[in-house]
Design an enzyme around this catalytic site. Structure first.
Site, PDB file in Angstrom:
ATOM      1  N   GLN A 102       0.853  -1.205   0.000  1.00  0.00           N
ATOM      2  CA  GLN A 102       0.000   0.000   0.000  1.00  0.00           C
ATOM      3  C   GLN A 102       0.878   1.241   0.000  1.00  0.00           C
ATOM      4  O   GLN A 102       0.377   2.349  -0.064  1.00  0.00           O
ATOM      5  CB  GLN A 102      -0.861   0.014   1.268  1.00  0.00           C
ATOM      6  N   ASN A 103       2.180   1.041   0.118  1.00  0.00           N
ATOM      7  CA  ASN A 103       3.097   2.181   0.232  1.00  0.00           C
ATOM      8  C   ASN A 103       3.434   2.742  -1.154  1.00  0.00           C
ATOM      9  O   ASN A 103       3.536   1.990  -2.113  1.00  0.00           O
ATOM     10  CB  ASN A 103       4.367   1.758   0.961  1.00  0.00           C
ATOM     11  N   HIS A 120      -1.558   1.423  -4.264  1.00  0.00           N
ATOM     12  CA  HIS A 120      -1.927   2.845  -4.176  1.00  0.00           C
ATOM     13  C   HIS A 120      -1.068   3.717  -5.088  1.00  0.00           C
ATOM     14  O   HIS A 120      -0.963   4.909  -4.885  1.00  0.00           O
ATOM     15  CB  HIS A 120      -1.817   3.332  -2.721  1.00  0.00           C
ATOM     16  N   CYS A 160      -0.149  15.829 -25.111  1.00  0.00           N
ATOM     17  CA  CYS A 160      -1.527  16.350 -25.185  1.00  0.00           C
ATOM     18  C   CYS A 160      -1.707  17.675 -24.458  1.00  0.00           C
ATOM     19  O   CYS A 160      -2.796  18.251 -24.486  1.00  0.00           O
ATOM     20  CB  CYS A 160      -2.515  15.304 -24.652  1.00  0.00           C
ATOM     21  N   THR A 198       0.780  -3.335   8.598  1.00  0.00           N
ATOM     22  CA  THR A 198      -0.455  -2.737   8.087  1.00  0.00           C
ATOM     23  C   THR A 198      -1.531  -2.852   9.159  1.00  0.00           C
ATOM     24  O   THR A 198      -1.625  -3.859   9.857  1.00  0.00           O
ATOM     25  CB  THR A 198      -0.880  -3.349   6.734  1.00  0.00           C
TER      26      THR A 198
HETATM   27  P1  OAD Z   1      -1.491   2.457   8.861  1.00  0.00           P
HETATM   28  O1  OAD Z   1      -0.770   3.748   9.146  1.00  0.00           O
HETATM   29  O2  OAD Z   1      -2.972   2.439   8.947  1.00  0.00           O
HETATM   30  O3  OAD Z   1      -0.922   1.325   9.850  1.00  0.00           O
HETATM   31  C1  OAD Z   1       0.452   1.128  10.040  1.00  0.00           C
HETATM   32  C2  OAD Z   1       0.635  -0.150  10.856  1.00  0.00           C
HETATM   33  O4  OAD Z   1       2.029  -0.403  10.988  1.00  0.00           O
HETATM   34  C3  OAD Z   1       0.060  -0.089  12.276  1.00  0.00           C
HETATM   35  O5  OAD Z   1      -0.694  -1.257  12.522  1.00  0.00           O
HETATM   36  C4  OAD Z   1       1.316  -0.034  13.177  1.00  0.00           C
HETATM   37  O6  OAD Z   1       1.111  -0.711  14.418  1.00  0.00           O
HETATM   38  C5  OAD Z   1       2.316  -0.778  12.330  1.00  0.00           C
HETATM   39  N1  OAD Z   1       3.732  -0.421  12.553  1.00  0.00           N
HETATM   40  C6  OAD Z   1       4.273   0.785  12.823  1.00  0.00           C
HETATM   41  N2  OAD Z   1       5.619   0.723  12.876  1.00  0.00           N
HETATM   42  C7  OAD Z   1       5.949  -0.564  12.615  1.00  0.00           C
HETATM   43  C8  OAD Z   1       7.202  -1.270  12.501  1.00  0.00           C
HETATM   44  N3  OAD Z   1       8.372  -0.650  12.662  1.00  0.00           N
HETATM   45  N4  OAD Z   1       7.146  -2.589  12.211  1.00  0.00           N
HETATM   46  C9  OAD Z   1       5.966  -3.238  12.053  1.00  0.00           C
HETATM   47  N5  OAD Z   1       4.762  -2.611  12.148  1.00  0.00           N
HETATM   48  C10 OAD Z   1       4.743  -1.308  12.426  1.00  0.00           C
HETATM   49  O7  OAD Z   1      -0.976   1.967   7.459  1.00  0.00           O
HETATM   50  P2  OAD Z   1      -1.634   1.037   6.337  1.00  0.00           P
HETATM   51  O8  OAD Z   1      -2.300  -0.149   6.947  1.00  0.00           O
HETATM   52  O9  OAD Z   1      -0.545   0.828   5.344  1.00  0.00           O
HETATM   53  O10 OAD Z   1      -3.780   5.280   1.673  1.00  0.00           O
HETATM   54  O11 OAD Z   1      -2.719   1.945   5.695  1.00  0.00           O
HETATM   55  C11 OAD Z   1      -2.261   3.196   5.242  1.00  0.00           C
HETATM   56  C12 OAD Z   1      -2.978   3.608   4.006  1.00  0.00           C
HETATM   57  O12 OAD Z   1      -3.990   4.480   4.428  1.00  0.00           O
HETATM   58  C13 OAD Z   1      -2.064   4.383   3.125  1.00  0.00           C
HETATM   59  O13 OAD Z   1      -1.646   3.640   2.022  1.00  0.00           O
HETATM   60  C14 OAD Z   1      -2.890   5.588   2.752  1.00  0.00           C
HETATM   61  C15 OAD Z   1      -3.718   5.799   3.982  1.00  0.00           C
HETATM   62  O14 OAD Z   1      -4.914   6.418   3.766  1.00  0.00           O
HETATM   63  C16 OAD Z   1      -3.711   6.046   0.557  1.00  0.00           C
HETATM   64  O15 OAD Z   1      -2.846   6.863   0.392  1.00  0.00           O
HETATM   65  C17 OAD Z   1      -4.768   5.744  -0.461  1.00  0.00           C
END
Ligand code: OAD
Length: 259
Positions: A102-103, A120, A160, A198
């Site tokens: 998702q990154n 994304h 374009c 995530t």
């Molecule tokens: P989140 O920011 O919702 O969640 C990040 C997760 O990583 C959390 O569960 C943390 O506990 C965990 N975490 C943090 N540091 C960590 C580490 N060092 N090792 C392991 N885990 C760790 O991120 P996503 O689930 O990726 O969307 O969702 C984020 C998405 O929502 C993005 O892609 C963005 C945002 O809206 C768009 O841009 C469309």
């Protein structure tokens, strides 16, 4: 009773169709600010929904383009951590390791993983907003950057005349269809899914572990905090992504050597 990391390494070493799903926690450890945390300095007066939308780009293209130029440049100055390298090593050991992320920072590709599905989009991809023509990142990096007020006028498409925009998925936009379809297929067909950093709340990525579990796959979660998946997954590893992946990759390597 084996340690969760060792249990995980065993199933990964034996996997025939492994897949990895990564989220913001993976990037965070390399110092990439979360989406909200990236709104600092000149952009701190905005909410994410105000900047990361097609409407915002139409209304204030120079504000939005300036912010993305800054995000791209700040991620380029950071390095993928050891967890990324561990995934590259796991790909080598297993023969193939698709990564659904998702990154948008492009770190998996920079580290050397060869099969990355960017759900994304990517900060490194640019296209025009009229007909979708690709625009090279080198031409974006060659721009002078935002002015003192954070503004940067997007270049025009040489084909374009449309405005050049970042190739990320904005709020209200569809996810790239090919990527989404492949991610779903990988989740349904995998025998092992590694879920890293995530939160499990942003769909459709959050639906992938359930697809895998429903088909009987082993799902391994690596997260520093509990998530909605923690009680459902087969193996939950409460750890930082870098440490856990490095440890697992070493264990898988030794298992592959001894088998
Ligand atoms: P989140 O920011 O919702 O969640 C990040 C997760 O990583 C959390 O569960 C943390 O506990 C965990 N975490 C943090 N540091 C960590 C580490 N060092 N090792 C392991 N885990 C760790 O991120 P996503 O689930 O990726 O969307 O969702 C984020 C998405 O929502 C993005 O892609 C963005 C945002 O809206 C768009 O841009 C469309």
């Amino acid at each position: 009773m084996r340690e969760p990391a060792e249990q995980a390494a065993r199933v990964i070493a034996a996997a025939r169709r492994p897949v990895v799903v990564t989220g913001a926690g993976m990037s965070a450890e390399s110092g990439v600010p979360t989406f909200r945390d990236a709104l600092t300095g000149l952009w701190s007066r905005f909410e994410p929904q105000e900047l990361a939308t097609p409407a915002a780009f139409r209304r204030q293209p120079d504000v939005v383009f300036g912010w993305y130029w800054e995000r791209l440049n700040s991620t380029l100055s950071l390095l993928p951590h050891s967890g990324y390298t561990a995934l590259v090593e796991l790909e080598r050991l297993l023969g193939a390791l698709p990564i659904v992320t998702q990154n948008v920072d492009g770190f998996h590709g920079r580290a050397g993983s060869t099969d990355v599905i960017e759900l994304h989009g990517s900060l490194r991809a640019f296209r025009c907003d009229r007909e979708g023509h690709d625009f090279p990142i080198e031409s974006v990096l060659a721009l002078d950057g935002p002015d003192a007020g954070g503004l940067l006028e997007p270049p025009s498409c040489g084909i374009c005349g449309g405005r050049i925009r970042p190739g990320v998925v904005w709020f209200g936009e569809m996810l790239p269809e090919v990527a989404l379809r492949r991610a779903g297929r990988l989740a349904r067909e995998c025998d092992v899914m590694l879920l890293v950093g995530t939160s499990g709340v942003v769909y459709p990525a959050a639906g992938l572990p359930s697809l895998a579990l429903a088909r009987g796959a082993t799902v391994v979660e690596i997260n520093t905090e509990p998530t909605p998946f923690t009680g459902l997954v087969t193996i939950a590893i409460r750890s930082r992504a870098g440490d856990a992946l490095t440890g697992i990759s070493k264990l898988v390597s030794s298992m592959k050597v001894t088998t």
